[in-house]
Write a protein that holds these residues in place. Structure first.
Motif, mmCIF file in Angstrom:
data_model
loop_
_atom_site.group_PDB
_atom_site.id
_atom_site.type_symbol
_atom_site.label_atom_id
_atom_site.label_comp_id
_atom_site.label_asym_id
_atom_site.label_seq_id
_atom_site.Cartn_x
_atom_site.Cartn_y
_atom_site.Cartn_z
ATOM 1 N N UNK A 251 -51.196 1.799 17.007
ATOM 2 C CA UNK A 251 -51.416 1.535 15.445
ATOM 3 C C UNK A 251 -51.932 1.887 14.436
ATOM 4 N N UNK A 252 -51.860 3.372 14.793
ATOM 5 C CA UNK A 252 -51.395 4.638 14.160
ATOM 6 C C UNK A 252 -49.674 4.976 14.982
ATOM 7 N N UNK A 253 -49.105 4.735 15.421
ATOM 8 C CA UNK A 253 -48.093 4.286 14.890
ATOM 9 C C UNK A 253 -46.760 3.221 14.667
ATOM 10 N N UNK A 254 -47.941 2.740 13.950
ATOM 11 C CA UNK A 254 -46.911 1.335 13.343
ATOM 12 C C UNK A 254 -46.876 0.167 14.740
ATOM 13 N N UNK A 255 -46.929 0.262 15.877
ATOM 14 C CA UNK A 255 -46.403 -0.693 16.789
ATOM 15 C C UNK A 255 -47.131 -1.835 16.338
ATOM 16 N N UNK A 256 -48.404 -1.991 16.283
ATOM 17 C CA UNK A 256 -49.054 -2.608 16.516
ATOM 18 C C UNK A 256 -50.090 -3.028 14.631
ATOM 19 N N UNK A 257 -50.432 -4.000 14.287
ATOM 20 C CA UNK A 257 -51.254 -3.970 12.904
ATOM 21 C C UNK A 257 -52.490 -4.620 13.095
ATOM 22 N N UNK A 258 -53.041 -4.505 14.199
ATOM 23 C CA UNK A 258 -54.229 -4.854 14.634
ATOM 24 C C UNK A 258 -56.088 -4.070 14.405
ATOM 25 N N UNK A 259 -56.913 -4.392 13.924
ATOM 26 C CA UNK A 259 -57.938 -3.435 14.267
ATOM 27 C C UNK A 259 -56.833 -3.246 15.893
ATOM 28 N N UNK A 260 -58.244 -2.117 16.308
ATOM 29 C CA UNK A 260 -59.255 -2.233 17.416
ATOM 30 C C UNK A 260 -60.067 -1.547 17.535
ATOM 31 N N UNK A 261 -60.972 -1.785 18.564
ATOM 32 C CA UNK A 261 -62.276 -1.904 18.508
ATOM 33 C C UNK A 261 -63.090 0.303 18.648
ATOM 34 N N UNK A 262 -62.317 1.047 20.073
ATOM 35 C CA UNK A 262 -61.839 1.916 19.457
ATOM 36 C C UNK A 262 -60.746 3.162 20.120
ATOM 37 N N UNK A 263 -61.683 3.901 19.856
ATOM 38 C CA UNK A 263 -60.523 5.144 20.473
ATOM 39 C C UNK A 263 -60.891 5.350 21.301
ATOM 40 N N UNK A 264 -59.560 5.781 21.955
ATOM 41 C CA UNK A 264 -59.676 6.346 23.287
ATOM 42 C C UNK A 264 -58.681 7.688 23.449
ATOM 43 N N UNK A 265 -60.182 8.334 23.860
ATOM 44 C CA UNK A 265 -59.119 9.805 23.490
ATOM 45 C C UNK A 265 -59.162 10.307 25.067
ATOM 46 N N UNK A 266 -57.540 10.515 25.886
ATOM 47 C CA UNK A 266 -57.780 11.078 27.210
ATOM 48 C C UNK A 266 -58.276 12.347 27.364
ATOM 49 N N UNK A 267 -57.460 13.151 26.409
ATOM 50 C CA UNK A 267 -57.972 14.778 26.777
ATOM 51 C C UNK A 267 -58.736 15.045 25.402
ATOM 52 N N UNK A 268 -58.825 16.480 25.183
ATOM 53 C CA UNK A 268 -59.723 17.232 25.608
ATOM 54 C C UNK A 268 -61.735 15.951 25.909
ATOM 55 N N UNK A 269 -62.431 16.552 27.180
ATOM 56 C CA UNK A 269 -63.548 16.096 27.085
ATOM 57 C C UNK A 269 -64.338 16.558 25.871
ATOM 58 N N UNK A 270 -65.150 15.120 25.051
ATOM 59 C CA UNK A 270 -65.682 15.287 24.142
ATOM 60 C C UNK A 270 -66.698 15.975 23.885
ATOM 61 N N UNK A 271 -66.717 16.604 22.973
ATOM 62 C CA UNK A 271 -68.136 17.535 22.829
ATOM 63 C C UNK A 271 -68.911 17.195 22.129
ATOM 64 N N UNK A 272 -70.387 17.754 22.808
ATOM 65 C CA UNK A 272 -71.484 16.842 22.689
ATOM 66 C C UNK A 272 -71.608 16.662 20.629
ATOM 67 N N UNK A 273 -71.506 17.714 19.621
ATOM 68 C CA UNK A 273 -71.943 17.668 18.769
ATOM 69 C C UNK A 273 -70.112 16.905 18.055
#
Length: 179
Positions: A32-54
């Protein structure tokens, strides 16, 4: 690059809390950010880094705020679900990453085309729910051949290679590449 309202709002939310996140995003949100698709997504899958607790706490607070404002957003919308791919992606994947969003407190990159395509095709074979995204990427026959070799190695189940071949053959037919 196409900024998404949710990500722009989350950028402001992080900035207001004095937090920062530089991350590699994959999946439908990257498309979606690249403009390849134009649909809402349910989530943002973060590959890296591990997300900090805060950051995770801020993402949950942001989701509650969005729901209060009438936007459906789950508490786990920002997650490290695909982080296991870090160890299996083709060598040099980090050097092929490219920017997709730059805000005040949030910078997102995504995988290069070949690597992003491989992860989407793996998801198609694994979950069976990514067909529209794979079609939207319009892979060439050469890209499919390259990706199939990688996807075939992603599961040790003896039935996996035949399943991958079947899924790729179906996709080739849908894309008009013939089988």
């Amino acid at each position: 690059m196409r900024p998404l309202p949710t990500i722009q709002a989350f950028d402001a939310f992080l900035k207001a809390r004095g937090l920062r996140l530089d991350a590699v995003v994959i999946g439908g949100s990257a498309l979606a950010l690249l403009g390849v698709i134009d649909r809402q997504t349910r989530d943002f899958d973060i590959l890296k880094p591990d997300l900090a607790p805060e950051v995770l706490d801020a993402a949950q607070a942001f989701a509650r705020q969005m729901r209060d404002d009438g936007t459906e957003l789950g508490d786990d919308w920002l997650n490290n679900g695909p982080s296991q791919l870090v160890s299996t992606l083709p060598a040099g994947w980090e050097a092929r990453c490219r920017p997709v969003f730059a805000g005040d407190a949030l910078e997102l990159t995504t995988l290069g085309r070949s690597d992003l395509l491989k992860t989407k095709l793996f998801a198609l074979c694994d979950r069976g729910t990514d067909l529209a995204d794979c079609i939207a990427l319009s892979p060439t026959q050469a890209e499919l051949t390259d990706a199939q070799a990688w996807v075939t190695t992603q599961d040790a189940n003896e039935l996996w290679p035949a399943h991958v071949a079947e899924v790729f053959d179906d996709l080739r037919g849908r894309l008009g590449h013939g089988v």
